[in-house]
Design a protein around this motif. Structure first.
Motif, short mmCIF file in Angstrom:
data_model
loop_
_atom_site.label_atom_id
_atom_site.label_comp_id
_atom_site.label_asym_id
_atom_site.label_seq_id
_atom_site.Cartn_x
_atom_site.Cartn_y
_atom_site.Cartn_z
N ILE A 86 0.95 -1.23 -0.10
CA ILE A 86 0.12 -0.09 0.04
C ILE A 86 0.95 1.16 0.03
O ILE A 86 1.80 1.52 0.85
CB ILE A 86 -0.94 0.04 1.51
N ALA A 87 0.51 2.02 -1.17
CA ALA A 87 1.82 3.13 -1.48
C ALA A 87 0.79 4.28 -1.61
O ALA A 87 -0.26 4.34 -1.89
CB ALA A 87 2.81 2.96 -2.37
N PRO A 88 1.20 5.53 -1.48
CA PRO A 88 0.87 6.61 -1.98
C PRO A 88 0.05 6.77 -3.35
O PRO A 88 -1.08 7.36 -3.57
CB PRO A 88 1.73 7.96 -1.69
N THR A 107 -2.26 -4.38 -10.21
CA THR A 107 -1.81 -3.02 -9.47
C THR A 107 -3.27 -2.13 -9.58
O THR A 107 -4.13 -2.34 -10.44
CB THR A 107 -0.86 -2.08 -10.19
N ARG A 108 -3.45 -1.34 -8.51
CA ARG A 108 -4.54 -0.28 -8.78
C ARG A 108 -4.19 1.14 -8.36
O ARG A 108 -3.66 1.04 -7.06
CB ARG A 108 -5.83 -0.72 -7.92
N PRO A 109 -4.26 2.01 -8.95
CA PRO A 109 -3.86 3.38 -8.74
C PRO A 109 -4.86 3.97 -7.55
O PRO A 109 -5.91 3.59 -7.53
CB PRO A 109 -3.99 4.26 -9.82
N ILE A 110 -4.30 5.00 -6.96
CA ILE A 110 -5.22 5.51 -5.90
C ILE A 110 -5.07 7.22 -5.95
O ILE A 110 -3.86 7.78 -6.08
CB ILE A 110 -4.74 5.25 -4.45
N ASP A 111 -6.03 7.80 -5.95
CA ASP A 111 -6.00 9.26 -6.29
C ASP A 111 -5.52 9.94 -5.00
O ASP A 111 -5.55 9.48 -3.91
CB ASP A 111 -7.45 9.82 -6.46
N ARG A 112 -4.77 10.94 -5.30
CA ARG A 112 -4.29 11.61 -4.05
C ARG A 112 -5.10 13.05 -3.47
O ARG A 112 -5.85 13.42 -4.44
CB ARG A 112 -2.86 12.57 -4.11
N PRO A 113 -5.54 13.24 -2.20
CA PRO A 113 -4.94 12.53 -1.25
C PRO A 113 -5.48 11.10 -0.87
O PRO A 113 -6.81 11.09 -1.18
CB PRO A 113 -5.27 13.38 0.00
N ALA A 114 -5.10 10.02 -0.44
CA ALA A 114 -5.50 8.86 -0.21
C ALA A 114 -6.27 8.74 1.09
O ALA A 114 -5.79 9.58 1.94
CB ALA A 114 -4.26 7.76 -0.36
N HIS A 115 -7.59 8.12 0.75
CA HIS A 115 -8.40 8.05 1.92
C HIS A 115 -8.55 6.51 2.22
O HIS A 115 -8.73 5.75 1.26
CB HIS A 115 -9.64 8.84 1.48
N VAL A 120 -9.37 0.80 0.59
CA VAL A 120 -10.02 -0.41 0.84
C VAL A 120 -10.44 -1.11 -0.71
O VAL A 120 -10.63 -2.14 -0.81
CB VAL A 120 -11.16 -0.24 1.98
N ARG A 121 -11.27 -0.05 -1.52
CA ARG A 121 -11.80 -0.50 -2.76
C ARG A 121 -10.57 -0.91 -3.62
O ARG A 121 -10.75 -2.11 -3.96
CB ARG A 121 -12.41 0.54 -3.31
N ALA A 122 -9.44 -0.39 -3.65
CA ALA A 122 -8.28 -0.79 -4.32
C ALA A 122 -7.73 -2.46 -3.60
O ALA A 122 -7.45 -3.21 -4.64
CB ALA A 122 -7.16 -0.01 -4.35
N LEU A 123 -7.66 -2.48 -2.38
CA LEU A 123 -7.38 -3.78 -1.95
C LEU A 123 -8.27 -4.81 -2.24
O LEU A 123 -7.88 -5.92 -2.68
CB LEU A 123 -7.41 -3.58 -0.19
N PHE A 292 0.05 10.54 4.19
CA PHE A 292 -0.66 9.62 3.27
C PHE A 292 -2.07 9.34 3.59
O PHE A 292 -3.05 10.05 3.45
CB PHE A 292 0.08 8.28 3.01
N LEU A 293 -2.22 8.18 4.42
CA LEU A 293 -3.72 7.95 4.68
C LEU A 293 -4.28 8.99 5.85
O LEU A 293 -3.57 9.18 6.75
CB LEU A 293 -3.88 6.27 5.27
N VAL A 294 -5.55 9.23 5.46
CA VAL A 294 -6.26 10.03 6.33
C VAL A 294 -7.06 9.28 7.26
O VAL A 294 -8.19 8.53 6.71
CB VAL A 294 -7.07 11.13 5.47
N GLY A 295 -7.01 9.17 8.67
CA GLY A 295 -7.79 8.36 9.38
C GLY A 295 -6.98 6.89 9.53
O GLY A 295 -5.97 6.73 9.01
#
Length: 485
Positions: A86-88, A107-115, A120-123, A292-295
């Motif tokens: 899990i990366a930024p 792989t699945r990209p995550i938009d910044r900022p990561a929430h 969870v959806r990417a995992l 990175f992750l918020v919460g």
């Protein structure tokens, strides 16, 4: 499990030999582990009756003066393990087997900022891309319509990795000469008591951690799962019919394809995350200025329905430190978009009571104006943080003028001085996106501290966190297989 200690040891040696060579005859096993042919044959019989070994259907050339025909045996179930980073920038995943081969990648990209919700959806997405819905056992799972079985192995394949696990599946049998035998693999720096949760399988090795943060070579740029990718590059045509060996028995190409699709549901998962990880629960922890992750995020809760065994979680800096070779006492400084540290003492990563040891962002150091300043604030004062984030702008930092680079070197040296006073490492290892690039400035600044010590760049290039997480998953999977005897 075999209760006779001598038989149990023989069975263990047989399993390890087959993890090394993938397939052997009883005569070859006897020679490999140094026992008589009858002893090796009895061990093969016991392990076959327990469902741990299987006859591959292949035979040695025999008859007409060539001696008796020998049967090849292999692990009945090489199992699989899920390795996740899990990366930024996104989530990366691999499915590996006990031979160390990569069965699938996604792989699945995550938009910044990561929430957390996006992560969870990417995992879930990368895990589902491997074809196993949550809660579905390997026996219930139907094979995908498109298969990519590995190529049949030669008569005596070169040694790969090691262990396997019980079950009623077929062995792969494809050689991987670049893999070191189980008994000969050098130990990596350990992590003391990492977060291991969700364990359901007996014999699971206790230890928990996690790395990643990027894409290793071969990741599908589309983000879709790529099945059947072997470390050796061996593959055969999609959906091909079973081939036959010279003896008329089915070759291990179709045998391996069956093993791959019966073993898609992983036995365990190892996760690397670019955030602090709670040692007891495996949850990610939100600290002040964590970029990175918020919460908080709970990878164990997300992944436990997708694997049959434990979910092991640790942060990427601890994993990167474990990948560092030939050092048993050092401090690993991760200097990239985020800031982190791992203390390795006597070969083990020291994680602290709650797993948050090494969070160096708020250590007081020397600011640009010479005043005491929290480490993370040095980069804000220099205008080197990303907009609306505490993440460091690596591109801008690398292009910074000489004066700013020297100021950063002094700030890092202040952190090093604190680490030396508390942990007394033998050396400092610099990793991350910009740490090695400022090696000269950091060495010069550390030389002026009260207790200077050697500083060097990490010996591991590329995705070191991923490499260490993969090795940990492999070791755990093999341990389950050997312990199941």
């Amino acid at each position: 499990m075999e209760t006779n200690p001598v038989r149990s040891l023989t069975d263990e040696q047989v399993l390890r030999a087959l993890l090394h060579h993938r397939r052997l005859t009883r005569a070859e096993l006897a020679a490999e582990i140094g026992v008589s042919k009858p002893t090796a044959g009895e061990s093969v019989r016991r392990l076959t009756e327990r469902g741990l070994l299987a006859d591959t259907g292949e035979r040695t050339p025999g008859g007409r003066g060539k001696g008796r025909v020998g049967q090849y045996y292999a692990l009945a179930d090489p199992g699989s393990a899920l390795v996740i980073g899990i990366a930024p920038t996104g989530v990366a995943a691999e499915l590996i087997d006990a031979y160390g081969d990569t069965l699938a990648r996604a792989t699945r990209p995550i938009d910044r900022p990561a929430h957390p919700a996006a992560v969870v959806r990417a995992l879930q997405s990368v895990t589902l891309s491997f074809g196993t819905p949550p809660g579905v056992t390997p026996q219930q799972k139907t094979a995908p319509a498109v298969t990519t079985p590995p190529a049949p192995p030669p008569a005596r394949p070169a040694p790969p990795s090691e262990a396997q696990s019980p079950g009623k599946r077929s062995p792969t049998g494809a050689p991987s000469p670049d893999k070191a035998p189980f008994a000969e693999r050098p130990p990596t720096a350990g992590v003391s008591d990492p977060a291991v949760s969700g364990g359901r399988s007996p014999g699971a090795s206790p230890s928990g951690e996690a790395p990643f943060g990027g894409r290793s070579p071969g990741w599908s740029p589309s983000g879709e799962a790529s099945f059947g990718g072997r470390a050796s590059g061996a593959s055969s045509s999609v959906g091909q019919a079973p081939t036959e060996s010279s003896s008329g028995a089915p070759s291990s190409g179709s045998f391996a394809a069956a093993a791959f699709f019966s073993a898609v549901r992983p036995r365990l998962a190892v996760v690397s995350a670019a955030d602090p990880v709670d040692r007891a629960t495996g949850r990610l922890v939100q600290l002040p200025d964590a970029p990175f992750l918020v919460g908080s995020l709970d990878p164990v809760a997300v992944l436990s329905d997708y694997v049959d065994g434990p979910v092991v979680v640790d942060n990427d800096v601890n994993w990167a430190a474990r990948a560092e070779p030939a050092s048993s006492d050092f401090a690993y400084l991760f200097l990239g978009e985020g800031l982190g540290c791992a203390i390795v003492s006597d070969g083990s990563v020291q994680r602290g009571r709650s797993g948050l040891a090494g969070e160096i962002a708020h250590i007081l150091t020397v600011g640009r104006d010479g005043r005491a300043t929290p480490f993370i604030e040095v980069f804000r004062a220099l205008g080197l943080r990303r907009p609306d984030s505490s993440a460091i702008d690596v591109g801008r930092l690398l292009a910074a003028p000489v004066a700013d680079r020297r100021a950063i070197g002094k700030a890092v040296a202040g952190v090093v001085a604190a680490i030396v006073a508390l942990a007394d490492p033998a050396e400092i290892v610099l990793g991350g996106a910009w740490g090695p690039a400022l090696l000269v400035e950091i060495i010069a600044a550390v030389a002026g501290t009260p207790r200077p010590l050697p500083v060097r760049a990490s010996a591991v290039t590329g995705e070191s966190s991923l490499a260490a997480a993969r090795q940990d998953a492999l070791d755990r999977l093999r341990a389950q297989i050997v312990d199941s005897r």
